[in-house]
Design an enzyme around this catalytic site. Sequence first.
Site, short mmCIF file in Angstrom:
data_model
loop_
_atom_site.label_atom_id
_atom_site.label_comp_id
_atom_site.label_asym_id
_atom_site.label_seq_id
_atom_site.Cartn_x
_atom_site.Cartn_y
_atom_site.Cartn_z
N HIS A 169 0.82 -1.22 0.00
CA HIS A 169 0.00 0.00 0.00
C HIS A 169 0.85 1.27 0.00
CE1 HIS A 169 0.48 -0.41 4.49
NE2 HIS A 169 0.62 0.90 4.38
N ASP A 200 0.50 -7.65 1.24
CA ASP A 200 0.86 -6.25 1.48
C ASP A 200 2.37 -6.05 1.52
OD1 ASP A 200 0.51 -3.58 1.84
OD2 ASP A 200 -0.27 -3.69 3.88
N SER A 278 4.81 2.10 8.15
CA SER A 278 4.50 1.03 7.22
C SER A 278 5.70 0.67 6.36
CB SER A 278 3.33 1.45 6.32
OG SER A 278 2.17 1.67 7.06
#
Length: 588
Positions: A169, A200, A278
Site C-alpha cells: 500500500h 501487502d 508502514s
Amino acid sequence: MGDLKRKRGRKPKNAVAEASPAASASTSTALDDGTVVTVPTEATKQDSQTHRRGRGRPKKGGNVPEDDRSDIPASPKRRAPRLHDHNVAGDIIAHNGHVIVEGMAAPPQVRWEGVAAAAKAASSMDAVVKVFCVHTEPNFSLPWQRKRQYSSSSSGFIIGGRRILTNAHSVEHHTQVKLKKRGSDTKYLATVLAIGTECDIAMLAVSDDEFWEGVSPVEFGDLPALQDAVTVVGYPIGGDTISVTSGVVSRMEILSYVHGSTELLGLQIDAAINSGNSGGPAFSDKGKCVGIAFQSLKHEDVENIGYVIPTPVIMHFIQDYEKNGAYTGFPILGVEWQKMENPDLRSSTGMSPDQKGVRIRRTEPTAPESHVLKPSDVILSFDSVDIANDGTVPFRHGERIGFSYLISQKYTGDYALVRVLRNTKVLEFNIKLDTHKRLIPAHINGRPPSYYIIGGFVFSAVSVPYLRSEYGKDYEFDAPVKLLDKLLHAMAQSVDEQLVVVSQVLVADINIGYEDIVNTQVHAFNGKPVKNLKSLASMVESCGEEFLKFDLEYEQIVVLQSQKAKAATKDILAMHCIPSAMSDDLKT
C-alpha cells in the site's frame, strides 16, 4: 476484530547516555547530531571520595534498547580510570563522532563489547530507508480519468540481492518512487519489481551504484515466540529522522490483512506503529528481522496494538518472485467449510469418535479440482496434518492455528494430499492449489478500470475499489444490499466472469426516463446472458437488431433504438470530454 487502520501514536523518546560512574560531577550537553557529551566540572572532595552513580543513568523498569547496557553495574575491568584527586581542567572535544579527553592522567579504556553492540545496531538501522512515493489513483466513478496525484512517505529496508522491501500500500498506483538512506540528503529513483497485494509487500530496486555503498542487507530471523522483544524501526510522522519503538510479541494468529482483503499469519505486538512506519522492519533482540510493520488496530477501547507481517509470509513472497520471476500470489483450497463441534452433526456424517475435521459447505467452481471435493465431505487432514473440529492444527508448543496456515505455505500450482470422509469412507486426493478468483475482486492490480458507454449509459465492472469510490470507506454498510450479497457470498462460475452494472447515466435526449438508474446489475442483453464487460461491449457493437434491450436487476428493462443510440454516443462523449466509448482493454 475491529476496524484495522494505521493510526497516530506517541513519539518515541531519545535515549539518554549513561554518565560515567568515575566522573565526579558533570554537565550533559546535546550536540547537533544528537550525541550526548558529558563535560566534567570542578569536583568537590566529597564527590571524589564517594563515587556516586551519574545522574544521566536511566531508571530500572523502563523500555531500554537491547544495546543499552546501562542497567549492568560496571565491573572493575569495565570501569574507566579514576581521575586524579586534584582538580584537573580536562577538555572534552567531539571529533568524528568520538570523545577525546585531554589533560587526563590516563586515557579511558574502551568497552569493546559495547562498541560491537552499537555497531551491530547501527548496521541494522542503516539498512532502513525512507520511501517517497507519488501516487496517481484511478477514478473508478469516472473511469476515463485519474484523480489528482498526491505524495506519501513510508519506510522500507534493504535485503539481499540489491533489493528493498516495503508495503504494497506504500507504492500502490505509484507514478514515481524515491528512496533516501539514513543520514543522507540524496533521494534515489527506485523501480517497483513486484507488488503482492494479498500479503501487502512490495519489492523495489535501485540501479544507482552509489545507493548501495556503505550499507549491508538485514538478516531474517526465525518466527519469534510470545513475549519475545521486538523493535520497530522506521520513519513515522512527527519527525524526519529514524524512529525506534520497542515492545513484545503479544499474539500470533491468522488475521485479516486490510489492504489485501485476505487472511494470513500475523504477529500482534504492543509497540506503537504509526503512519509512516508502514514497510519498516521489526527486529528481534538478536538484531534479526522478524517482520514488517503494516497496520494497527484503531478503536477507542484499545491502545498500542500493532501488527507485523512475519518472516514465513515474507519469505513466501520473496521465493515466489525468485521462482516465477513475478508475484503469483497465495493459493487456496477452493472450499468453504464449517466447524464440526456439534456431536449430532458429526454423528450424521458418519464420523467415529476418534475422527475430527471440518465439513465442506460448498466448493469454488473456478478451483482446478472443484469436481474432486464435494459438499458435505469432511476434511480430516491436509498434507498428513490432522485437522481439529474447530478447524485448527498444531502450531507450536501450546499453540494451535487455523489450518489455512498450512495452505498459505504452498505456492500456486503446488499439490497437497487431502484426506476426506465421504459416506463413512475415507478417501485421499492429490489436490492442485490455485489462487482465488473472486466475482468482485479486492484489487485490479494496477490496471485502469474498464468501462463501456452507449447512449449515455456507463457500464462498469464492480470491484472493491469501485464500491469504495462510490460509497466511501463504509461501503460495507452503505452499498446496495444486492451488491453486498454478491460481494460476501457469490462465487464466480468461470475465471473471466465479472459483475457488470450500469454505474450512471449521462443525461441526454436518447435516455429520457432512465436518469435514476445507478449501480444496477446487468443480467442480459437482447436475451443473452452478460458474462463480463468485454462480452457486453462486443455484443452491443456487433448488434444488427433494431433495438438494444438490457435486462437489469429488479426486473428493470432498458430499450434503445440501435442507430439513434450509437449516433448520440458521439455527441455525449464530446459533451463530457470523454476520449473513447470504451477502455483500452476492451478494444483488443
